[in-house]
Write an enzyme that holds these catalytic residues in place. Structure first.
Site, mmCIF file in Angstrom:
data_model
loop_
_atom_site.group_PDB
_atom_site.id
_atom_site.type_symbol
_atom_site.label_atom_id
_atom_site.label_comp_id
_atom_site.label_asym_id
_atom_site.label_seq_id
_atom_site.Cartn_x
_atom_site.Cartn_y
_atom_site.Cartn_z
ATOM 1 N N LYS A 89 0.777 -1.162 -0.186
ATOM 2 C CA LYS A 89 0.141 0.005 0.078
ATOM 3 C C LYS A 89 1.082 1.341 0.002
ATOM 4 O O LYS A 89 1.399 1.665 1.325
ATOM 5 C CB LYS A 89 -0.819 -0.057 1.290
ATOM 6 C CG LYS A 89 -2.168 1.026 1.051
ATOM 7 C CD LYS A 89 -2.730 1.986 2.126
ATOM 8 C CE LYS A 89 -1.828 3.014 2.647
ATOM 9 N NZ LYS A 89 -1.637 4.181 1.746
ATOM 10 N N GLU B 261 10.548 1.314 9.825
ATOM 11 C CA GLU B 261 11.565 2.299 9.454
ATOM 12 C C GLU B 261 10.611 3.586 9.821
ATOM 13 O O GLU B 261 10.065 4.080 8.905
ATOM 14 C CB GLU B 261 11.882 2.368 8.093
ATOM 15 C CG GLU B 261 12.615 1.119 7.717
ATOM 16 C CD GLU B 261 14.042 0.948 8.387
ATOM 17 O OE1 GLU B 261 14.625 2.259 8.591
ATOM 18 O OE2 GLU B 261 14.627 -0.036 8.443
ATOM 19 N N CYS C 191 14.133 10.804 5.716
ATOM 20 C CA CYS C 191 14.192 10.423 6.966
ATOM 21 C C CYS C 191 15.502 10.666 7.836
ATOM 22 O O CYS C 191 15.536 10.836 8.894
ATOM 23 C CB CYS C 191 13.466 8.935 7.095
ATOM 24 S SG CYS C 191 14.663 7.921 6.172
ATOM 25 N N GLU D 255 10.916 16.210 14.278
ATOM 26 C CA GLU D 255 11.044 16.105 12.826
ATOM 27 C C GLU D 255 10.254 17.289 12.085
ATOM 28 O O GLU D 255 9.130 17.294 12.476
ATOM 29 C CB GLU D 255 10.488 14.822 12.657
ATOM 30 C CG GLU D 255 11.016 14.463 10.980
ATOM 31 C CD GLU D 255 10.645 13.093 10.423
ATOM 32 O OE1 GLU D 255 9.340 12.720 10.919
ATOM 33 O OE2 GLU D 255 11.540 12.307 9.919
HETATM 34 P P1 NAD Z 1 2.875 8.494 7.081
HETATM 35 O O1 NAD Z 1 3.166 7.880 8.410
HETATM 36 O O2 NAD Z 1 1.860 9.670 7.128
HETATM 37 O O3 NAD Z 1 2.355 7.361 5.915
HETATM 38 C C1 NAD Z 1 3.247 6.234 5.859
HETATM 39 C C2 NAD Z 1 2.198 5.296 5.154
HETATM 40 O O4 NAD Z 1 1.385 4.927 6.132
HETATM 41 C C3 NAD Z 1 1.268 6.128 4.045
HETATM 42 O O5 NAD Z 1 1.119 4.821 3.137
HETATM 43 C C4 NAD Z 1 -0.104 6.042 4.731
HETATM 44 O O6 NAD Z 1 -1.138 6.142 3.802
HETATM 45 C C5 NAD Z 1 -0.186 4.960 5.629
HETATM 46 N N1 NAD Z 1 -0.916 5.149 6.861
HETATM 47 C C6 NAD Z 1 -1.131 6.297 7.395
HETATM 48 N N2 NAD Z 1 -2.055 6.069 8.572
HETATM 49 C C7 NAD Z 1 -2.250 4.641 8.710
HETATM 50 C C8 NAD Z 1 -2.960 3.846 9.624
HETATM 51 N N3 NAD Z 1 -3.600 4.327 10.561
HETATM 52 N N4 NAD Z 1 -2.593 2.540 9.267
HETATM 53 C C9 NAD Z 1 -1.665 1.911 8.141
HETATM 54 N N5 NAD Z 1 -1.227 2.776 7.546
HETATM 55 C C10 NAD Z 1 -1.308 4.143 7.646
HETATM 56 O O7 NAD Z 1 4.224 9.226 6.675
HETATM 57 P P2 NAD Z 1 4.544 9.846 5.538
HETATM 58 O O8 NAD Z 1 4.139 11.270 5.773
HETATM 59 O O9 NAD Z 1 3.914 9.246 4.252
HETATM 60 O O10 NAD Z 1 6.144 9.882 5.435
HETATM 61 C C11 NAD Z 1 7.023 10.691 6.058
HETATM 62 C C12 NAD Z 1 7.511 10.102 7.429
HETATM 63 O O11 NAD Z 1 7.961 8.826 6.658
HETATM 64 C C13 NAD Z 1 8.483 10.911 7.971
HETATM 65 O O12 NAD Z 1 8.290 10.690 9.456
HETATM 66 C C14 NAD Z 1 10.002 10.144 7.618
HETATM 67 O O13 NAD Z 1 10.968 10.268 8.504
HETATM 68 C C15 NAD Z 1 9.447 8.746 7.690
HETATM 69 N N6 NAD Z 1 10.309 7.883 6.400
HETATM 70 C C16 NAD Z 1 11.170 6.947 7.144
HETATM 71 C C17 NAD Z 1 12.136 6.468 6.572
HETATM 72 C C18 NAD Z 1 13.021 5.402 6.935
HETATM 73 O O14 NAD Z 1 13.657 4.424 6.452
HETATM 74 N N7 NAD Z 1 13.279 5.376 8.579
HETATM 75 C C19 NAD Z 1 11.977 6.556 5.174
HETATM 76 C C20 NAD Z 1 11.210 7.522 4.436
HETATM 77 C C21 NAD Z 1 10.241 8.174 5.290
#
Ligand code: NAD
Length: 495
Positions: A192, A267, A301, A398
């Site tokens: 997803k 992650e 990230c 962040e």
């Molecule tokens: P997010 O957590 O808002 O969303 C990530 C994914 O989770 C999306 O597909 C979203 O639709 C889904 N999601 C949201 N709510 C959910 C729920 N209740 N249940 C299941 N899935 C759900 O993050 P974002 O805004 O898309 O991305 C930015 C974040 O990702 C930042 O915090 C960044 O640091 C982190 N990130 C981490 C890494 C790593 O390798 N550590 C890499 C890239 C991004």
């Protein structure tokens, strides 16, 4: 739009909502998510969300593919399919890069190099593991069981059907990070992607199918996180969740996974430190500090969003840093000269700006940036905030924008280490010095998944990547990245 390759134009006309059992299909959910070009605010695509029954169908297809040959496929064949998949990623990198730059405003020069070189290399790296997944032979315990002799050995098996939930930043690479180890292990997937960047996922899944990876091994469901993602996370047909995203959502996923005690790897977010000691080579360190923070407009990230600079070089460092920040070329993601694209959405820009204003109110000194520019698109300038302290939100939280918090330190290294380790995160970090003793002391002291010496967050496929504290559970990349997709079986033979 007219400058796109023919493949991209055709792809944009097609339905990108679902890919189940090797076929595109139309989602049957009620909700529509608009996909917006962050460079100009214009609507690109309307994504229909998956319904619960769409998700059920994807999970069933993944289970069926897993059981009917994929989990037991021989290593030569599996590795061969992965190598062909990598070749196709390379071959299709132009269209994939255009789509990625369109959906999440990654500058095209970065999309091309990430997808053509890095993503293809990552799949090839994991193809190399396929025939090296092996267990151990373990001696029996004759003292405990003097009348019996035992031979014991272990073998690894794929964990099963994996739900991979990915964020919007670098959407192709995020998929590839899941696909590499999952395919090498023999798992099938329901992916997803983030609902605001849905364009590239089905393209990648179709390349996997074209490479010969059986239908049903890679399935895509799309839609909002709180509905589609939440339903998938709680689904009892899923054996493991591999999640990349924010720490807040990561915690929700852990709770959703408890129903059938799925394995979970996470992650999550970061607030990585970049530490410049007075003996560092500043010609290398200062441009690297700018790059480590502003790469992808800070929307990554491992971004180094906390700069710790020794008081004796503070003036020189901030002068050069300000010049670099002000010279950065921001603009349309599809322009090859662009170094910085916009932020992903107006909402994100408002959040970033509010954090900058709050930091200045709390005593931070704005050196450059910090103003929302006029004109279309969700641009935000590279922003430097000096005089920050450990107690400020800008140092602790962040931001996910091009904002660098600068803190000065003196000769009290223990106090520096305490400050560095004060956040809830522990993803990445780097120290810049010519003194190897000092560097290694800092490596031991910094509580994060990786620390660079005179380099920040070098992403090498064989080097484990992941976070300590609230930056995650487990690791991606390398052999360690394979283990979450495997389960170990112990076999004992009495003879
Ligand atoms: P997010 O957590 O808002 O969303 C990530 C994914 O989770 C999306 O597909 C979203 O639709 C889904 N999601 C949201 N709510 C959910 C729920 N209740 N249940 C299941 N899935 C759900 O993050 P974002 O805004 O898309 O991305 C930015 C974040 O990702 C930042 O915090 C960044 O640091 C982190 N990130 C981490 C890494 C790593 O390798 N550590 C890499 C890239 C991004």
């Amino acid at each position: 739009m007219n400058n796109f390759s023919e493949t991209t134009k055709q792809y944009l006309k097609s339905d990108s909502s679902l890919f189940i059992d090797g076929k595109r299909c139309t989602a049957t959910g009620e909700e529509i998510t608009p996909v917006i070009n962050a460079c100009n605010g214009k609507h690109i695509y309307s994504l229909r969300d998956a319904s619960n029954s769409d998700v059920d169908a994807a999970v069933a297809a993944a289970r069926s593919a897993f059981n009917s040959g994929w989990k037991t496929m021989g290593p030569e064949q599996r590795a061969g399919l992965m190598l062909e998949f990598a070749r196709l990623i390379d071959e299709h990198s132009e269209a994939l890069s255009e789509l990625e730059s369109l959906e999440c405003a990654t500058p095209i020069s970065i999309s091309v190099s990430t997808i053509r070189y890095w993503c293809a290399a990552f799949i090839r790296y994991y193809a190399g593991w396929v025939d090296k997944i092996q267990g151990d032979t373990i001696p029996g315990a004759p003292f405990l069981y003097p009348d019996n002799q035992f031979l014991a050995y272990t073998k690894y098996e794929p964990v099963g059907v994996v739900a991979a939930i990915t964020p919007w930043n670098a959407p192709v690479a995020m998929l590839i990070l899941k696909l590499g180890p999952a395919l090498a292990s023999g798992c099938s997937l329901v992916i997803k992607p983030a609902e605001i960047t849905p364009l590239t996922a089905i393209y990648v899944a179709e390349l996997a199918l074209k490479a010969g990876i059986p239908a049903g091994v890679v399935n895509i469901v799309q839609g909002k996180g709180e509905t589609v993602g939440q339903y998938l996370s709680g689904h009892t047909g899923i054996d493991k969740i591999s999640f990349t995203g924010s720490t807040a959502v990561g915690k929700r996923i852990v709770i959703a996974a408890t129903g059938n005690l799925k394995k979970v790897s996470l992650e999550l977010g970061g607030k990585s430190p970049f530490v410049i000691f007075p003996d560092a080579n500043l010609e290398d360190a200062v441009p690297a500090a700018a790059m480590a923070c502003f790469f992808l407009s800070g929307q990554n990230c491992m971004a180094a969003t906390r700069l710790y600079v020794h008081e004796s070089i503070h003036g020189e460092v901030i002068k050069v840093l300000t010049n670099i920040a002000e010279a950065m070329e921001s603009g349309d993601a599809l322009n090859p000269k662009t170094q910085l694209g916009p932020l992903i959405s107006e909402k994100q820009r408002q959040q970033v700006h509010a954090k900058v204003e709050k930091a200045v109110e709390a005593g931070g000194v704005l050196l450059t940036g910090g103003k929302i520019p006029e004109g279309p698109g969700f641009y935000y300038p590279p922003t430097l905030i000096d005089n920050t302290e450990v107690s400020m939100d800008i140092v602790q939280q962040e931001v996910f924008g091009p904002v660098l918090a600068i803190t000065t330190f003196g000769d009290d290294i223990e106090a520096l280490i305490t400050d560095i380790n004060s956040t809830i995160y522990g993803l990445s970090g780097s120290v810049w010095t010519k003194d190897i003793n000092k560097a290694l002391k800092m490596v031991d002291a910094i509580d994060s998944g990786q620390v660079g010496i005179n380099s920040h967050a070098a992403l090498i496929p064989g080097v484990p990547f992941g976070g300590n504290k609230q930056s995650g559970w487990g690791r991606e990349f390398g052999y360690e990245g394979l283990l979450p997709y495997l389960k170990i079986k112990a076999v004992t033979i009495k003879y």
